[in-house]
Write a protein that holds these residues in place. Structure first.
Motif, PDB file in Angstrom:
ATOM      1  N   PRO A 127       3.392  17.273  13.633  1.00 30.25           N
ATOM      2  CA  PRO A 127       4.211  18.063  12.699  1.00 30.25           C
ATOM      3  C   PRO A 127       4.091  17.675  11.229  1.00 30.25           C
ATOM      4  N   SER A 128       3.779  16.417  10.919  1.00 28.46           N
ATOM      5  CA  SER A 128       3.808  15.957   9.531  1.00 28.46           C
ATOM      6  C   SER A 128       2.450  16.078   8.848  1.00 28.46           C
ATOM      7  N   ILE A 129       2.491  16.219   7.514  1.00 24.82           N
ATOM      8  CA  ILE A 129       1.289  16.092   6.701  1.00 24.82           C
ATOM      9  C   ILE A 129       1.545  14.997   5.674  1.00 24.82           C
ATOM     10  N   MET A 130       0.494  14.562   5.004  1.00 24.73           N
ATOM     11  CA  MET A 130       0.578  13.408   4.123  1.00 24.73           C
ATOM     12  C   MET A 130       1.667  13.543   3.060  1.00 24.73           C
ATOM     13  N   SER A 131       1.748  14.700   2.428  1.00 26.31           N
ATOM     14  CA  SER A 131       2.663  14.885   1.303  1.00 26.31           C
ATOM     15  C   SER A 131       4.130  14.872   1.712  1.00 26.31           C
ATOM     16  N   SER A 132       4.418  15.130   2.987  1.00 24.57           N
ATOM     17  CA  SER A 132       5.809  15.162   3.447  1.00 24.57           C
ATOM     18  C   SER A 132       6.190  13.889   4.187  1.00 24.57           C
ATOM     19  N   ASN A 133       5.328  12.882   4.106  1.00 26.38           N
ATOM     20  CA  ASN A 133       5.524  11.680   4.905  1.00 26.38           C
ATOM     21  C   ASN A 133       5.533  10.447   4.007  1.00 26.38           C
ATOM     22  N   ASN A 134       6.391   9.484   4.311  1.00 27.93           N
ATOM     23  CA  ASN A 134       6.401   8.219   3.573  1.00 27.93           C
ATOM     24  C   ASN A 134       5.445   7.251   4.253  1.00 27.93           C
ATOM     25  N   ASN A 135       4.281   7.057   3.644  1.00 27.38           N
ATOM     26  CA  ASN A 135       3.250   6.224   4.249  1.00 27.38           C
ATOM     27  C   ASN A 135       3.214   4.801   3.692  1.00 27.38           C
ATOM     28  N   ALA A 136       4.098   4.498   2.740  1.00 23.85           N
ATOM     29  CA  ALA A 136       4.074   3.187   2.082  1.00 23.85           C
ATOM     30  C   ALA A 136       4.383   2.070   3.072  1.00 23.85           C
ATOM     31  N   TYR A 137       3.711   0.933   2.869  1.00 17.36           N
ATOM     32  CA  TYR A 137       3.886  -0.187   3.790  1.00 17.36           C
ATOM     33  C   TYR A 137       3.501  -1.481   3.077  1.00 17.36           C
ATOM     34  N   THR A 138       4.137  -2.580   3.465  1.00 12.06           N
ATOM     35  CA  THR A 138       3.810  -3.895   2.917  1.00 12.06           C
ATOM     36  C   THR A 138       3.684  -4.899   4.051  1.00 12.06           C
ATOM     37  N   LEU A 178      -8.308  16.753  -0.984  1.00 14.55           N
ATOM     38  CA  LEU A 178      -8.914  15.992   0.105  1.00 14.55           C
ATOM     39  C   LEU A 178      -8.664  16.639   1.473  1.00 14.55           C
ATOM     40  N   TYR A 179      -8.125  17.854   1.459  1.00 14.08           N
ATOM     41  CA  TYR A 179      -7.889  18.553   2.724  1.00 14.08           C
ATOM     42  C   TYR A 179      -9.217  18.935   3.371  1.00 14.08           C
ATOM     43  N   LYS A 180      -9.296  18.722   4.688  1.00 14.10           N
ATOM     44  CA  LYS A 180     -10.497  19.058   5.452  1.00 14.10           C
ATOM     45  C   LYS A 180     -10.086  19.922   6.636  1.00 14.10           C
ATOM     46  N   GLU A 181     -10.713  21.059   6.785  1.00 12.43           N
ATOM     47  CA  GLU A 181     -10.414  21.919   7.931  1.00 12.43           C
ATOM     48  C   GLU A 181     -10.934  21.281   9.215  1.00 12.43           C
ATOM     49  N   GLU A 182     -10.043  21.152  10.184  1.00  6.84           N
ATOM     50  CA  GLU A 182     -10.416  20.593  11.486  1.00  6.84           C
ATOM     51  C   GLU A 182      -9.719  21.419  12.566  1.00  6.84           C
ATOM     52  N   PRO A 183     -10.259  22.567  12.877  1.00  8.23           N
ATOM     53  CA  PRO A 183      -9.589  23.504  13.794  1.00  8.23           C
ATOM     54  C   PRO A 183      -9.385  22.967  15.201  1.00  8.23           C
ATOM     55  N   THR A 227       0.819  -1.210   0.000  1.00  7.12           N
ATOM     56  CA  THR A 227       0.000   0.000   0.000  1.00  7.12           C
ATOM     57  C   THR A 227       0.853   1.260   0.000  1.00  7.12           C
ATOM     58  N   THR A 228       0.333   2.281  -0.644  1.00  3.91           N
ATOM     59  CA  THR A 228       0.974   3.598  -0.578  1.00  3.91           C
ATOM     60  C   THR A 228       0.713   4.251   0.768  1.00  3.91           C
ATOM     61  N   GLY A 229      -0.307   3.745   1.472  1.00  7.31           N
ATOM     62  CA  GLY A 229      -0.677   4.310   2.766  1.00  7.31           C
ATOM     63  C   GLY A 229      -1.509   5.570   2.670  1.00  7.31           C
ATOM     64  N   LEU A 230      -1.859   5.970   1.449  1.00  5.46           N
ATOM     65  CA  LEU A 230      -2.592   7.223   1.245  1.00  5.46           C
ATOM     66  C   LEU A 230      -4.093   6.939   1.168  1.00  5.46           C
ATOM     67  N   PRO A 231      -4.873   7.462   2.106  1.00  7.95           N
ATOM     68  CA  PRO A 231      -6.307   7.158   2.157  1.00  7.95           C
ATOM     69  C   PRO A 231      -7.094   7.899   1.080  1.00  7.95           C
ATOM     70  N   VAL A 270      -7.564  16.535   7.725  1.00 13.37           N
ATOM     71  CA  VAL A 270      -6.715  17.708   7.879  1.00 13.37           C
ATOM     72  C   VAL A 270      -5.261  17.373   7.570  1.00 13.37           C
ATOM     73  N   TYR A 271      -4.909  16.090   7.693  1.00 17.08           N
ATOM     74  CA  TYR A 271      -3.517  15.682   7.501  1.00 17.08           C
ATOM     75  C   TYR A 271      -3.092  15.616   6.032  1.00 17.08           C
ATOM     76  N   TRP A 272      -4.008  15.893   5.098  1.00 12.72           N
ATOM     77  CA  TRP A 272      -3.583  16.028   3.703  1.00 12.72           C
ATOM     78  C   TRP A 272      -2.839  17.348   3.494  1.00 12.72           C
ATOM     79  N   GLY A 273      -3.138  18.316   4.318  1.00 11.62           N
ATOM     80  CA  GLY A 273      -2.485  19.616   4.172  1.00 11.62           C
ATOM     81  C   GLY A 273      -3.247  20.531   3.229  1.00 11.62           C
ATOM     82  N   GLU A 274      -3.168  21.810   3.487  1.00 11.05           N
ATOM     83  CA  GLU A 274      -3.877  22.796   2.667  1.00 11.05           C
ATOM     84  C   GLU A 274      -3.414  22.723   1.215  1.00 11.05           C
ATOM     85  N   GLY A 275      -4.360  22.902   0.315  1.00 11.48           N
ATOM     86  CA  GLY A 275      -4.051  22.857  -1.109  1.00 11.48           C
ATOM     87  C   GLY A 275      -4.369  21.524  -1.740  1.00 11.48           C
ATOM     88  N   ASN A 276      -4.489  20.466  -0.942  1.00 12.19           N
ATOM     89  CA  ASN A 276      -4.860  19.163  -1.475  1.00 12.19           C
ATOM     90  C   ASN A 276      -6.380  19.077  -1.591  1.00 12.19           C
TER      91      ASN A 276
END
Length: 262
Positions: free
Chosen positions: A107-118, A96-101, A79-83, A88-94
């Motif tokens: 510290p991390s958001i999806m685009s700056s993180n390696n979520n891949a897993y097997t 699929l980003y959702k505001e969750e104040p 899996t890429t690990g990307l839902p 909110v963890y997609w980060g602004e501009g994506n």
């Protein structure tokens, strides 16, 4: 002399007949013995059952993120690990980003993180052994493609990090984006498939499709045996999210363990 020869003919014929009967009888015994031996050999040489196709439940996984295939007696899940849902963890501009104040972001958001897993799991779970406790890190893969974690966070209880969980019970850190609580993006007080755990046993929502209600016969792991929407009328052992609110989160633990399928 001829008279004597005539007298011997019956004796010789009788002897030959007796020898022939004995030969046939022995030959028949040999054939019968061979048949018995063959059937015994056939019974002892039965091949182990070979899994030739994936369980129907795997069809529910997000194919944009997850690749699933058989490798001998195991199922490999990459899996890429990307839902495929908002957070909110997609980060602004994506998209699929959702505001969750109210979420205390890690510290991390999806685009700056390696979520891949097997992971590799048994195609047919072994339910005959001892139970095994879950550990920190990935305990399974959800249908969205992201990881499932247990009730611990960084060596401590999950409630210490609950403020960082998004609307669907997940966050990033440490490591990959992962769910701790009932992932409301794809199961919310229903019988939907949640994912597959490391012991090869499927995890479902809080309700059971066999009854349409909360199961009342769950073991300590949240498991029981019944039909599911993917078993074509056959009963199968599987887990459910246990219908008990966890701590002060107002939600339900995805899976705390122990595993039953190792």
């Amino acid at each position: 002399m001829r008279k004597n020869n005539i007298k011997r003919i019956p004796s010789i014929s009788f002897a030959l007949a007796l020898a022939f009967i004995t030969f046939v009888a022995c030959s028949s015994d040999s054939v019968d013995d061979g048949v018995i031996d063959d059937s015994t050999t056939d019974d002892s040489d039965v091949d182990d059952e070979v899994v030739t196709e994936l369980h129907a439940a795997y069809s529910a996984f997000n194919s944009d993120a997850v690749t699933i295939y058989l490798d001998g007696s195991e199922v490999v899940i990459e899996t890429t690990g990307l839902p495929n849902h908002e957070t909110v963890y997609w980060g602004e501009g994506n998209s699929l980003y959702k505001e969750e104040p109210d979420v205390a972001l890690t510290p991390s958001i999806m685009s700056s993180n390696n979520n891949a897993y097997t992971i590799r799991v048994d195609a047919t779970p072994d339910l005959t052994g001892s139970t095994v406790q879950t550990e920190l890190g990935t305990v399974g893969i959800a249908v969205s493609g992201s990881s499932i974690f247990n009730d611990q966070e960084g060596g401590g209880a999950l409630d210490q990090a609950a403020a960082s969980l998004d609307w669907t019970g997940a966050h990033i850190g440490p490591g990959v984006y992962h769910y701790h609580l009932e992932p409301k993006a794809f199961t919310n007080d229903d019988d939907n498939l949640v994912g597959i755990l490391l012991d090869g046993v499927f995890l479902y929502g809080r309700k059971c499709s066999a009854t349409g209600d909360y199961p009342t016969d769950l073991d300590a792991s949240g498991g029981h045996t019944s039909t599911t929407q993917y078993t074509d009328g056959e009963e199968e052992y599987h887990y459910h999210i246990i219908n008990e609110v966890y701590s002060t989160t107002g939600s339900y633990l995805a899976f705390a363990g122990p595993y039953q399928g190792y």
